[in-house]
Design an enzyme around this catalytic site. Sequence first.
Site, mmCIF file in Angstrom:
data_model
loop_
_atom_site.group_PDB
_atom_site.id
_atom_site.type_symbol
_atom_site.label_atom_id
_atom_site.label_comp_id
_atom_site.label_asym_id
_atom_site.label_seq_id
_atom_site.Cartn_x
_atom_site.Cartn_y
_atom_site.Cartn_z
ATOM 1 N N SER A 91 0.679 -1.519 -0.200
ATOM 2 C CA SER A 91 0.296 -0.108 -0.049
ATOM 3 C C SER A 91 0.614 1.246 -0.460
ATOM 4 C CB SER A 91 -1.021 -0.003 0.871
ATOM 5 O OG SER A 91 -1.070 1.664 1.103
ATOM 6 N N HIS A 116 0.155 4.349 1.258
ATOM 7 C CA HIS A 116 0.124 5.376 1.949
ATOM 8 C C HIS A 116 1.269 5.004 3.666
ATOM 9 C CE1 HIS A 116 -3.165 3.988 4.702
ATOM 10 N NE2 HIS A 116 -3.254 3.232 4.493
ATOM 11 N N CYS A 135 -10.957 1.022 21.099
ATOM 12 C CA CYS A 135 -11.251 1.650 21.669
ATOM 13 C C CYS A 135 -12.544 2.586 20.371
ATOM 14 C CB CYS A 135 -10.423 2.886 22.435
ATOM 15 S SG CYS A 135 -11.891 4.097 23.605
HETATM 16 C C1 LIG Z 1 -3.249 -0.563 6.755
HETATM 17 C C2 LIG Z 1 -3.251 -1.735 6.527
HETATM 18 C C3 LIG Z 1 -3.526 -2.506 5.245
HETATM 19 C C4 LIG Z 1 -4.903 -1.997 4.691
HETATM 20 O O1 LIG Z 1 -4.018 -0.318 3.688
HETATM 21 P P1 LIG Z 1 -5.269 0.336 2.696
HETATM 22 O O2 LIG Z 1 -4.382 1.058 1.369
HETATM 23 O O3 LIG Z 1 -5.477 1.283 3.715
HETATM 24 O O4 LIG Z 1 -6.298 -0.420 2.407
HETATM 25 C C5 LIG Z 1 -3.371 -3.648 5.217
HETATM 26 N N1 LIG Z 1 -2.768 -4.554 5.451
HETATM 27 C C6 LIG Z 1 -1.906 -4.149 6.919
HETATM 28 C C7 LIG Z 1 -1.344 -4.985 7.639
HETATM 29 C C8 LIG Z 1 -2.258 -2.857 6.925
HETATM 30 O O5 LIG Z 1 -0.784 -2.352 7.988
#
Ligand SMILES: *Cc1c(COP(=O)(O)O)cnc(C)c1O
Length: 405
Positions: free
Chosen positions: A200, A202, A326
Site C-alpha cells: 500500500s 500510504h 476503543c
Molecule cells: C494499512 C494496512 C492494510 C490496508 O491498506 P489500505 O491501503 O489502507 O487499504 C492492510 N494490511 C495491513 C497490515 C495494514 O497495515
Amino acid sequence: MRLINLDNNATTRVDPWVVKAMLPFFTDQFGNPSSIHGFGTSVAAAVRKARGQLAALIGAELDSEITFTSGGTESDNAAILSALEAMPDRTEIVTSAVEHPAVLTLCAHLEKTRGVKVHRIPVDRRGRLDLDAYRAALNPHVAIVSIMWANNETGTIFPVAKLAELAKEAGALFHTDAVQAVGKLPMDLKSTPIDMLSLSGHKMHGPKGIGALYVKHGVPFRSLIKGGHQEHDRRAGTENTPGIVGLGMAAELALKFMDDENTRVRSLRDRLEKGILRRIPNSFVTGDPLERLPNTANIVFEYNEGDAIPLLLSRVGIACSSGSACTSGSLEPSHVLRAMNAAHAAVRFSFSRYNGEEDVDRVLEVLPAIVEKLRGFRSSGPGKRSAEDLRSGLCLSSRRTGSRP
Ligand SMILES: *Cc1c(COP(=O)(O)O)cnc(C)c1O
C-alpha cells in the site's frame, strides 16, 4: 505546539519528492494511458516506469508481475477471491488470528456466505505463529494461505518464505499481506515461493488510495474488478496515474532509505523502549524480540486499558495508537493482543524517517507522569468502575473530535 507523529503504521507523511513527481499528472500529463495519441503515451511511459520502480523494491522477476490497485485492502481481497475462483475444487483458506481486518473480515464473510472453511492459526504470547498448527491445517482442500509478512500492531515478522514453501507442498497458493513490511525490510521475491503479495502506498510515504498486488509469473489469477482491459486485464478501471507515479517514486525512495530504516530508525525505537522500561515500572515490550520490524514498538503498561494513554499523549501533541478496540466503544485489548493472551491494552509507537531523537526525548519526558496519573486514578477511585468511566469518557471525546484515524 509541535506535533510529533509516532503513528506511522497507521499512515505516513507523503514525501515531498513524491508530491513533486505526482503534480504534473494532474495538469499537463492528464492523459489516459490507454490512449494511442500523445496525451496518453507519455503517461503510459510513466506508469511503466512506476511498475519498474516497485518491482525493483520487492525484487520481482518481471515488471508485469505488478498490478496497481486502490490499496492494501483491495489487494488482499483480490488475492484471496482470485484463488477461490481459480481453484474451484478447493474451498478452504488458511490464515492467522492476527491478520489485518482486510483479510479477517473477508474470511469471516466467505465463511458465512459461501461456506468456505477458514483455519485461523493461533500465535503465542510473543505473537509468533504456531507452526505445528499451521502444518496441521494444510491439506489438499486449501486454495490459499494468506499470512501477513509483518504485523501492524506488534511488528512481529512471520517466516513467510518458509510458510510459502509448506503451502506449496500442499498445492495451495500463498499470499502475504506485506503492507507493513514493504519498504522496511529487504525483499527478493523472485527467490521465494511466495505467489502473491499486497502493498500500500500510504504506509510507505506514498499517497493514499493506491497500492499494488504482486502476482508471480504463471500463477493463475482472476480479476476482482470487471471492466476494461487495464493492467493486463487484472484490474479494470482507468489507472490512477498520479497515484501510480507517486507510488513508484515512494518505492524508489524506500529502497534508498532502507538502510536508514534499519539503523537510525531502529536505534530511535530501541532508545524509546529502553527509556520507557527504565522509567515506568510494570511495562514491557510485546512482539517477537528478534523478528520484529525496525520501526515498531508495542508496549504493554500493566493496569492500563483502552485508549487512555494515546489520548492523554495526543493532548500534548504526540500521536501514537493503542491496541484497543476503543473506536468501537470497547475497552478490550485488540484482536491481536487477545490472540497473544495479553490482558492489558498496549500502546504502539511507530517511527518513520521523519522522526528524530527529540521525539523520543519528548515522549520520555511526559509519559511517566501520564501512566502514573492513570494508575493512581485507578487505585484511589471508588473502584474499577470509575476508572473505566474516565477511560470511556476519553474514548467518546476522541470520537467526537475525530482525532483518531
Ligand atoms: C494499512 C494496512 C492494510 C490496508 O491498506 P489500505 O491501503 O489502507 O487499504 C492492510 N494490511 C495491513 C497490515 C495494514 O497495515
